[in-house]
Design a protein around this motif. Structure first.
Motif, short mmCIF file in Angstrom:
data_model
loop_
_atom_site.label_atom_id
_atom_site.label_comp_id
_atom_site.label_asym_id
_atom_site.label_seq_id
_atom_site.Cartn_x
_atom_site.Cartn_y
_atom_site.Cartn_z
N PRO A 219 14.23 -3.57 3.77
CA PRO A 219 13.59 -4.07 4.98
C PRO A 219 13.76 -3.08 6.13
CG PRO A 219 15.54 -5.39 4.43
CD PRO A 219 15.38 -4.37 3.37
N VAL A 220 12.64 -2.74 6.79
CA VAL A 220 12.68 -1.72 7.84
C VAL A 220 11.93 -2.11 9.11
CG1 VAL A 220 13.03 0.21 6.24
CG2 VAL A 220 10.70 -0.48 6.88
N ASN B 63 2.86 -18.55 14.39
CA ASN B 63 2.62 -17.11 14.36
C ASN B 63 2.70 -16.61 12.92
OD1 ASN B 63 2.29 -16.94 17.11
ND2 ASN B 63 4.42 -16.49 17.51
N ILE B 64 1.99 -15.53 12.66
CA ILE B 64 1.98 -14.91 11.34
C ILE B 64 2.93 -13.73 11.41
CG2 ILE B 64 0.53 -13.75 9.63
CD1 ILE B 64 -1.88 -15.28 11.03
N ARG B 65 4.04 -13.81 10.66
CA ARG B 65 5.08 -12.79 10.76
C ARG B 65 5.43 -12.26 9.38
NH1 ARG B 65 7.69 -12.77 15.70
NH2 ARG B 65 7.07 -14.43 17.07
N PHE B 66 5.68 -10.96 9.33
CA PHE B 66 6.04 -10.31 8.08
C PHE B 66 7.27 -9.43 8.28
CE2 PHE B 66 1.37 -10.74 7.81
CZ PHE B 66 1.27 -11.43 6.61
N THR B 67 8.04 -9.29 7.21
CA THR B 67 9.05 -8.26 7.13
C THR B 67 8.37 -7.05 6.50
OG1 THR B 67 10.83 -9.87 6.83
CG2 THR B 67 11.29 -7.61 6.13
N VAL B 68 8.60 -5.88 7.08
CA VAL B 68 8.07 -4.62 6.55
C VAL B 68 9.12 -4.02 5.63
CG1 VAL B 68 7.24 -2.30 7.12
CG2 VAL B 68 6.72 -4.22 8.66
N TYR B 69 8.69 -3.58 4.45
CA TYR B 69 9.60 -2.98 3.47
C TYR B 69 9.22 -1.53 3.18
CZ TYR B 69 11.45 -7.58 2.35
OH TYR B 69 12.06 -8.81 2.43
N ASP B 70 10.24 -0.69 3.03
CA ASP B 70 10.07 0.65 2.51
C ASP B 70 10.19 0.53 0.99
OD1 ASP B 70 10.35 3.27 1.60
OD2 ASP B 70 11.66 3.88 3.24
N PRO C 90 0.61 2.03 7.77
CA PRO C 90 0.26 1.14 6.67
C PRO C 90 0.70 -0.30 6.90
CG PRO C 90 1.54 3.03 5.85
CD PRO C 90 1.43 3.16 7.33
N ALA C 91 1.86 -0.51 7.55
CA ALA C 91 2.29 -1.88 7.86
C ALA C 91 1.29 -2.55 8.79
CB ALA C 91 3.68 -1.88 8.49
N ALA D 276 0.87 -1.17 0.00
CA ALA D 276 0.00 0.00 0.00
C ALA D 276 0.91 1.22 0.00
CB ALA D 276 -0.91 0.01 1.22
N GLY D 277 0.91 1.95 -1.09
CA GLY D 277 1.79 3.11 -1.19
C GLY D 277 3.25 2.69 -1.10
N ALA D 278 3.99 3.33 -0.21
CA ALA D 278 5.43 3.07 -0.07
C ALA D 278 5.74 1.98 0.94
CB ALA D 278 6.16 4.35 0.31
N CYS D 279 4.72 1.23 1.38
CA CYS D 279 4.93 0.19 2.39
C CYS D 279 4.52 -1.17 1.83
CB CYS D 279 4.09 0.49 3.63
SG CYS D 279 4.30 -0.71 4.95
N GLY D 280 5.34 -2.17 2.09
CA GLY D 280 5.02 -3.53 1.67
C GLY D 280 5.33 -4.53 2.75
N LEU D 281 4.69 -5.69 2.66
CA LEU D 281 4.94 -6.79 3.58
C LEU D 281 5.39 -8.00 2.78
CD1 LEU D 281 1.87 -6.75 6.03
CD2 LEU D 281 4.08 -5.60 6.30
#
Length: 194
Positions: free
Chosen positions: A79-80, A63-70, A112-113, A11-16
């Motif tokens: 990765p942020v 567990n449901i885990r994501f890496t957050v990306y810029d 957004p994350a 979504a926009g500048a944020c990704g998972l």
């Protein structure tokens, strides 16, 4: 984009994307940063070997885990941070946890994350509700969670510490029935791959 940097939702500048074992040291650095320890109210740091071992268990866990990306540079996602849903499958609820790298804070990625993680939780994991605990003095985090759709439902009085002082721990939740807007996972969604 490399294979390690698969973006599942954006979504926009944020990704998972998926949690990555090659980022164990970065995850550890983000979690063990003094400002993160203060935000979690956890005064005891964890060693890198212990965190790496724990990550291996988490990668295999439920567990449901994501890496957050810029995604400011779409060709080179950075990765942020990390988001986590710790589900209670019987109650169809989950606890939410967010960590953003100190150098990425203030860039508008946390809300957004959080919203993307809620989208996955409600539309893919079939959760009814997601809840979190946040220390009351952590106003920046409270604002992020409110912006992402969480509502205040109570407080555990004097349950936490903020910079050495006793404080309340707020409880917030988000409900699938109140989660507005279409899913980014829909027919025109934000899923991408290599």
């Amino acid at each position: 984009m490399s294979v390690e940097q698969i973006i599942w939702m954006s979504a926009g500048a944020c990704g998972l994307g998926p949690l990555r074992s090659d980022l164990a040291e970065q995850y550890w650095r983000w979690e063990e940063d003094p400002s993160s320890l203060i935000g979690f109210g956890r005064p005891v740091p964890e060693s890198l070997p212990s965190r790496t071992q724990g990550l291996q268990q988490q990668l295999a866990g439920r567990n449901i885990r994501f890496t957050v990306y810029d995604l400011a540079d779409a060709e080179n996602p950075v990765p942020v941070g990390m988001t986590t849903l710790q589900p209670d499958t019987y109650a169809r609820s989950a606890e939410y946890i967010l960590v953003i790298a100190p150098e990425a804070r203030g860039k508008g990625l946390a809300a957004p994350a959080t919203r993307l993680t809620l989208d996955f939780g409600f539309h893919v994991a079939n959760l009814r509700s997601v809840w979190l605990k946040v220390l009351a003095p952590n106003e920046a985090a409270v604002h992020v969670y409110e912006k992402a759709g969480f509502k205040h439902v109570g407080a555990m009085r004097e349950a936490g510490y903020w910079q050495g002082a006793v404080c309340d721990e707020l409880i917030m939740d988000a409900l699938a029935s109140e989660f507005g807007g279409p899913s980014v996972l829909g027919p025109t969604g934000g899923v991408s791959g290599p």
